[in-house]
Scaffold this motif. Structure first.
Motif, PDB file in Angstrom:
ATOM      1  N   ALA A  50       9.019  17.753 -16.254  1.00  0.00           N
ATOM      2  CA  ALA A  50       8.669  16.854 -15.147  1.00  0.00           C
ATOM      3  C   ALA A  50       8.555  15.416 -15.628  1.00  0.00           C
ATOM      4  O   ALA A  50       8.976  14.477 -14.942  1.00  0.00           O
ATOM      5  N   ALA A  51       7.991  15.238 -16.815  1.00  0.00           N
ATOM      6  CA  ALA A  51       7.860  13.896 -17.371  1.00  0.00           C
ATOM      7  C   ALA A  51       9.231  13.285 -17.656  1.00  0.00           C
ATOM      8  O   ALA A  51       9.472  12.099 -17.387  1.00  0.00           O
ATOM      9  N   LEU A  52      10.158  14.095 -18.151  1.00  0.00           N
ATOM     10  CA  LEU A  52      11.521  13.604 -18.415  1.00  0.00           C
ATOM     11  C   LEU A  52      12.202  13.153 -17.122  1.00  0.00           C
ATOM     12  O   LEU A  52      12.870  12.117 -17.093  1.00  0.00           O
ATOM     13  N   HIS A  53      12.004  13.914 -16.060  1.00  0.00           N
ATOM     14  CA  HIS A  53      12.668  13.613 -14.797  1.00  0.00           C
ATOM     15  C   HIS A  53      12.005  12.469 -14.032  1.00  0.00           C
ATOM     16  O   HIS A  53      12.572  11.974 -13.050  1.00  0.00           O
ATOM     17  N   SER A  54      10.817  12.063 -14.480  1.00  0.00           N
ATOM     18  CA  SER A  54      10.092  11.023 -13.738  1.00  0.00           C
ATOM     19  C   SER A  54      10.575   9.616 -14.052  1.00  0.00           C
ATOM     20  O   SER A  54      10.205   8.667 -13.363  1.00  0.00           O
ATOM     21  N   VAL A  55      11.394   9.459 -15.078  1.00  0.00           N
ATOM     22  CA  VAL A  55      11.841   8.123 -15.495  1.00  0.00           C
ATOM     23  C   VAL A  55      13.115   7.741 -14.758  1.00  0.00           C
ATOM     24  O   VAL A  55      14.125   8.453 -14.839  1.00  0.00           O
TER      25      VAL A  55
END
Length: 282
Positions: free
Chosen positions: A27-32
């Motif tokens: 999720a953190a990867l996709h948030s950028v």
């Protein structure tokens, strides 16, 4: 070989640490946003260009007459190899430059020594800002002071050495006694600042609220771990080691994105170098 083994070992440790946090990591990867990833890659290229210009100043002070274009092109091969290991990258950069312009560049020993002034500035900056490691690593407060003292003595010794010995290997230190010294320091500072900005940008993009000092601490750790044969896994490992208290999954994701955008920036630089070489050949 050792870089592959080291990278696999560190990746395995990170995978173990992230057990149970896979969803948070993804999720953190996709948030950028994609534009921010592009900006991070651009900052990587800015850092590479600035460091290459610092290298150009050192090579010219050592007696090199190679054109800037050939030198920048040789640097592209080196930065591509640096994805594996910093030492491999330096060797590739020097070999590429000697092959491109053997009669217009200093010999290999002098080219090796020409790296010393730039590395000295980088190490001095790391020592000056090593106080940023006190909180995340729990090191004694006096250790950064000791580091500054030791590096200060080393810088003074290298400066005196450059004035006493001016032939052979030592011609690589010539920039330390010439007017180009200020330009070399300035471009090295630009390269370092671009990397700090890149760290800060990716961490904030992930949602990790850090200061510029935290971004500095991360860069110092990445610089230190970069001397080990662990390849692209440096970014995630350094981020978790320094900023894991802000969330292991988030900091590992930021480190992974730093590694990816750094590699993309290096590939972009290398692609220009290869394209320019092919175009010049035709």
């Amino acid at each position: 070989m050792w870089s592959i083994i080291g990278a696999l070992a560190v990746t395995g440790v990170l995978a173990f640490v992230l057990l149970g946090r896979r969803g948070q990591f993804i999720a953190a990867l996709h948030s950028v946003p994609i534009p921010l990833l592009g900006l991070a890659a651009v900052l990587q290229i800015v850092a590479l260009l600035a460091r290459t210009e610092a290298w150009n100043v050192c090579v010219r002070a050592a007696g090199g007459t190679v054109t800037r274009r050939l030198l920048f092109r040789a640097a592209g091969a080196g930065y591509l190899a640096s994805v594996i290991n910093g030492s491999v990258g330096m060797a590739a950069r020097i070999v590429s430059l000697r092959r491109a312009a053997p009669s217009d560049t200093p010999r290999v020993p002098a080219l090796l020594a020409a790296e010393v002034p730039i590395i000295t500035v980088e190490v001095a900056l790391a020592a000056i800002f090593s106080f940023t490691l006190i909180a995340p690593l729990g090191i004694p407060w006096w250790l950064p002071l000791l580091a500054v003292l030791v590096i200060g003595v080393a810088v003074a010794a290298i400066g005196r050495l450059s004035k006493r010995r001016r032939t052979g290997l030592w011609t690589g230190l010539a920039v330390l006694r010439k007017r180009g010294r200020e330009r070399m320091i300035t471009f090295t500072l630009v390269a370092v600042c671009a990397q700090i900005a890149r760290n800060w940008l990716m961490l904030h993009a992930i949602g990790v609220d850090v200061s510029i000092f935290d971004a500095m601490a991360l860069l110092i750790t990445m610089f230190t771990l970069g001397q080990l044969p662990i390849g692209p896994s440096i970014g995630p490992a350094a981020a978790v080691l320094i900023l894991g208290a802000h969330g292991v999954a988030a900091t590992a994701a930021a480190g992974a994105l730093l590694a990816v955008t750094g590699t993309v920036g290096s590939l972009g630089y290398a692609a220009w170098a290869l394209t320019d070489r092919l175009a010049s050949g035709r």
